[in-house]
Design a protein around this motif. Structure first.
Motif, short mmCIF file in Angstrom:
data_model
loop_
_atom_site.label_atom_id
_atom_site.label_comp_id
_atom_site.label_asym_id
_atom_site.label_seq_id
_atom_site.Cartn_x
_atom_site.Cartn_y
_atom_site.Cartn_z
N THR A 20 38.56 -41.41 4.33
CA THR A 20 37.23 -41.67 3.76
C THR A 20 36.76 -40.49 2.91
OG1 THR A 20 36.82 -42.89 5.78
CG2 THR A 20 34.94 -42.53 4.37
N GLY A 21 37.17 -39.27 3.31
CA GLY A 21 36.71 -38.03 2.68
C GLY A 21 36.34 -38.12 1.21
N SER A 22 37.33 -38.03 0.34
CA SER A 22 37.01 -37.98 -1.09
C SER A 22 36.81 -39.37 -1.66
CB SER A 22 38.13 -37.26 -1.84
OG SER A 22 39.34 -37.93 -1.61
N ALA A 23 37.38 -40.39 -0.99
CA ALA A 23 37.25 -41.77 -1.51
C ALA A 23 35.80 -42.23 -1.48
CB ALA A 23 38.11 -42.71 -0.69
N LEU A 24 35.03 -41.70 -0.53
CA LEU A 24 33.62 -42.08 -0.38
C LEU A 24 32.86 -41.88 -1.69
CD1 LEU A 24 31.87 -43.02 1.99
CD2 LEU A 24 31.31 -40.67 2.45
N ILE A 25 33.30 -40.95 -2.48
CA ILE A 25 32.58 -40.64 -3.72
C ILE A 25 33.36 -41.10 -4.94
CG2 ILE A 25 31.99 -38.66 -5.20
CD1 ILE A 25 31.46 -38.41 -1.52
N ASN A 26 34.69 -41.02 -4.86
CA ASN A 26 35.49 -41.23 -6.07
C ASN A 26 35.94 -42.67 -6.32
OD1 ASN A 26 35.57 -38.58 -7.10
ND2 ASN A 26 37.01 -38.02 -5.49
N ILE A 27 35.89 -43.52 -5.30
CA ILE A 27 36.51 -44.84 -5.47
C ILE A 27 35.61 -45.84 -6.21
CG2 ILE A 27 35.83 -45.80 -3.19
CD1 ILE A 27 39.20 -46.36 -4.98
N GLN A 28 34.28 -45.70 -6.06
CA GLN A 28 33.39 -46.74 -6.61
C GLN A 28 33.56 -46.91 -8.13
OE1 GLN A 28 32.01 -44.12 -4.88
NE2 GLN A 28 31.77 -45.07 -2.89
N GLY A 29 33.58 -45.77 -8.86
CA GLY A 29 33.68 -45.83 -10.32
C GLY A 29 34.88 -46.62 -10.80
N PRO A 30 36.12 -46.19 -10.43
CA PRO A 30 37.31 -46.92 -10.88
C PRO A 30 37.36 -48.36 -10.38
CG PRO A 30 37.92 -44.82 -9.88
CD PRO A 30 36.46 -44.97 -9.69
N MET A 31 36.90 -48.57 -9.14
CA MET A 31 36.96 -49.92 -8.56
C MET A 31 36.01 -50.86 -9.32
SD MET A 31 38.84 -50.95 -6.29
CE MET A 31 39.27 -51.35 -4.69
N LEU A 32 34.81 -50.39 -9.60
CA LEU A 32 33.83 -51.23 -10.31
C LEU A 32 34.28 -51.47 -11.75
CD1 LEU A 32 30.65 -49.61 -8.84
CD2 LEU A 32 31.15 -52.05 -8.73
N ALA A 33 34.91 -50.46 -12.35
CA ALA A 33 35.39 -50.63 -13.72
C ALA A 33 36.49 -51.69 -13.77
CB ALA A 33 35.91 -49.30 -14.25
N ALA A 34 37.32 -51.73 -12.73
CA ALA A 34 38.45 -52.66 -12.72
C ALA A 34 38.03 -54.07 -12.33
CB ALA A 34 39.53 -52.16 -11.78
N GLY A 191 46.73 -47.43 -5.06
CA GLY A 191 47.12 -46.06 -5.42
C GLY A 191 46.22 -45.03 -4.77
N PHE A 192 44.93 -45.28 -4.81
CA PHE A 192 43.96 -44.39 -4.18
C PHE A 192 42.84 -45.21 -3.60
CE2 PHE A 192 40.05 -41.89 -4.28
CZ PHE A 192 40.45 -40.80 -3.53
N PRO A 193 42.57 -45.13 -2.32
CA PRO A 193 43.06 -44.17 -1.34
C PRO A 193 44.19 -44.67 -0.44
CG PRO A 193 41.13 -45.27 -0.47
CD PRO A 193 41.43 -45.92 -1.79
N TYR A 194 44.64 -45.93 -0.56
CA TYR A 194 45.45 -46.48 0.52
C TYR A 194 46.90 -46.02 0.58
CZ TYR A 194 41.32 -48.78 1.91
OH TYR A 194 40.03 -48.97 2.34
N MET A 195 47.48 -45.57 -0.52
CA MET A 195 48.84 -45.04 -0.40
C MET A 195 48.83 -43.68 0.31
SD MET A 195 51.61 -46.53 -0.81
CE MET A 195 52.77 -45.19 -0.79
N ASP A 196 47.64 -43.08 0.42
CA ASP A 196 47.54 -41.79 1.13
C ASP A 196 47.90 -41.94 2.61
OD1 ASP A 196 46.58 -41.14 -1.31
OD2 ASP A 196 44.70 -40.24 -0.64
N VAL A 197 47.86 -43.18 3.11
CA VAL A 197 48.24 -43.43 4.52
C VAL A 197 49.67 -42.92 4.76
CG1 VAL A 197 48.70 -45.23 6.23
CG2 VAL A 197 46.74 -45.43 4.72
N GLY A 329 40.54 -40.14 -15.42
CA GLY A 329 40.24 -41.54 -15.11
C GLY A 329 41.40 -42.45 -15.46
N GLU A 330 41.99 -42.21 -16.64
CA GLU A 330 43.14 -43.02 -17.07
C GLU A 330 44.32 -42.83 -16.13
OE1 GLU A 330 44.08 -42.15 -21.11
OE2 GLU A 330 42.37 -43.27 -21.87
N SER A 331 44.57 -41.56 -15.80
CA SER A 331 45.70 -41.26 -14.93
C SER A 331 45.50 -41.90 -13.55
CB SER A 331 45.86 -39.75 -14.80
OG SER A 331 46.88 -39.44 -13.91
N GLY A 332 44.26 -41.79 -13.03
CA GLY A 332 43.97 -42.31 -11.70
C GLY A 332 44.10 -43.82 -11.61
N SER A 333 43.55 -44.52 -12.59
CA SER A 333 43.55 -45.98 -12.46
C SER A 333 44.74 -46.65 -13.16
CB SER A 333 42.23 -46.55 -12.99
OG SER A 333 41.98 -46.06 -14.27
N PHE A 334 45.48 -45.88 -13.96
CA PHE A 334 46.59 -46.47 -14.71
C PHE A 334 47.95 -46.08 -14.11
CE2 PHE A 334 49.62 -45.41 -18.19
CZ PHE A 334 49.92 -46.67 -18.64
#
Lengths: 363, 77
Positions: A20-34, A191-197, A329-334
């Motif tokens: 949950t750590g960093s995903a709590l803040i970083n996931i919304q933007g890319p997820m909503l964009a996609a 890719g983020f955050p679930y492959m971190d498992v 952003g491109e690297s993260g979501s692409f």
């Protein structure tokens, strides 16, 4: 290989803050964009994919309960294949850690402390995280316990206080462009955050085994809570900000800016910044520990020797990989999902299948 | 200037960290192996040259596949 042992509960706490750590803040933007309005559905589906990855990781853990992922691969496929699988995975982990560090620095330089150079944030968080990782898993297990409560307290406050801005109608239309954007959201979430498992498989063996008990249910529960928490953040962002949400990189920050209760509780986004630092700090500490674990086990040397040099590499990666936030952003979501799929998920699947077949034959 | 000073002191600290490995030759070798990409990136950062990095490496290997997948997933409006 690290030797410290922690309890089931401490391992569950570490898993929770790690996911949950960093995903709590970083996931919304890319997820909503996609996935646009259906981002919360995509988040839940991505969480389901996370369960598949966790199932594979735990299957392997049950086959070799006293070994980390590197040794599990070694016992299953031999030494040469271990190098072929773990070295690319190590690079992927470095890449993801650098992305997380950059994400935090970028948040501060774009929304709160615009004049401060990026490298200051990167340097400070990596120094603190590397010292924590050097202290060992037991220290992290004890310390992150309290920090997790603080993180979740801030998270709950941040979602409850802007209640007067929530409009349930903002969630509609649910999937105006069909199922493809949802799939795109799942792709991003994989890719983020679930492959971190998978990376967490490096440290699951550090749990103190008790007869008749298993870590599995704790981790499944942790992943379920993680899915609910992240979905709630997306739902609240959508309800609170409406169409504006798709233009914002950090919707929760904007949501925190909207908080206004009796002209006393206002502009509390700084508290959101604290939550971001806490979450990122815990995640990076664990990732540095995991990276050290992977490297020392791969080359069969004493653990904790490489935490500082790994931190230095991550710092320099985070400073040189991207010229601006758009590139991140491109690297993260692409790129991130495909990279983790080919260098993380496929080898994991292969190792699990072979380990199962091998152990069945010997049984 | 301050940035260069900080990064310089970081290199000194890493040197002291390396010295703590003492007789552990294998660990020393791995440490040095790790410091090669660190040195490369430090040079890239300080010289401002933006030399190819890890993400470009991944882009080269996986990029075309990622492009096919994401272009299929993106809805054309």
């Amino acid at each position: 290989m690290h030797t410290g042992k922690i309890s089931y509960w401490q391992m569950a706490v570490l898993f929770q803050v790690y996911m949950t750590g960093s995903a709590l803040i970083n996931i919304q933007g890319p997820m909503l964009a996609a996935a646009q309005n259906s981002a919360w559905i995509a988040m839940l589906l991505a969480n389901l994919v996370g369960f598949v990855i966790l199932y594979l990781v735990l299957t392997l853990h049950n086959e070799y309960p006293d070994q980390c992922y590197v040794n599990q691969v070694r016992l299953t496929l031999g030494n040469v294949m271990t190098y072929l699988i773990i070295i690319p995975l190590f690079l992927v982990m470095l890449y993801i850690t650098a992305n997380i560090v950059y994400g935090m620095g970028q948040y501060f330089t774009t929304s709160m402390m615009r004049e401060t150079p990026l490298f200051i944030f990167h340097l400070l968080i990596l120094i603190t995280s590397s010292l924590t990782a050097k202290a060992g898993i037991e220290v992290m297990g004890r310390m992150f316990h309290l920090l997790m409560y603080i993180l979740f307290f801030i998270f709950i406050i941040m979602l409850i206080l802007p209640y007067n801005t929530y409009e349930i109608n903002n969630l509609l239309p649910l999937a105006p462009q069909g199922f493809k954007p949802i799939l795109h959201g799942v792709y991003v979430g994989f890719g983020f955050p679930y492959m971190d498992v998978l990376f967490f498989a490096m440290i699951i063996y550090l749990v103190k085994q008790k007869p008749g008990q298993s870590i599995n249910k704790w981790l499944y529960l942790g992943l379920f809570i993680n899915g609910i928490v992240l979905t709630l953040t997306i739902l609240c962002s959508l309800m609170g900000l409406g169409p504006l949400v798709f233009l914002k990189k950090f919707p929760l920050h904007v949501l925190a800016q909207l908080i206004s209760i009796g002209e006393i509780v206002e502009r509390v986004e700084a508290i959101f910044g604290i939550a971001l630092i806490l979450g990122t700090y815990m995640k990076i500490s664990l990732l540095l520990f995991i990276l050290d674990q992977a490297l020392s086990t791969l080359f069969k040397v004493k653990a904790t020797h490489f935490i500082f040099i790994i931190s230095a590499v991550v710092l320099l990666l985070s400073l040189t990989m991207y010229k601006n936030e758009i590139e991140l952003g491109e690297s993260g979501s692409f790129l991130q999902t495909t990279v983790t799929f080919f260098f993380g998920f496929l080898p994991l699947l292969l190792v699990v299948i072979i380990a199962k077949v091998k152990n069945k034959k010997t049984a | 200037m301050i940035e260069k000073l900080i990064l310089g002191s970081l290199v000194v600290l890493l040197y002291f960290d390396y010295q703590t490995l003492k007789q552990d030759k294998k660990s020393k070798k791995i440490y040095l192996m790790m410091s090669i990409p660190a040195g490369y990136m430090l040079y890239s950062y300080l010289s401002g040259r933006n030399l190819p990095n890890l993400d470009e490496g991944f882009q080269l290997i996986i990029g075309p596949i990622a492009e096919v997948i994401t272009s299929w997933l993106q809805v054309k409006s």
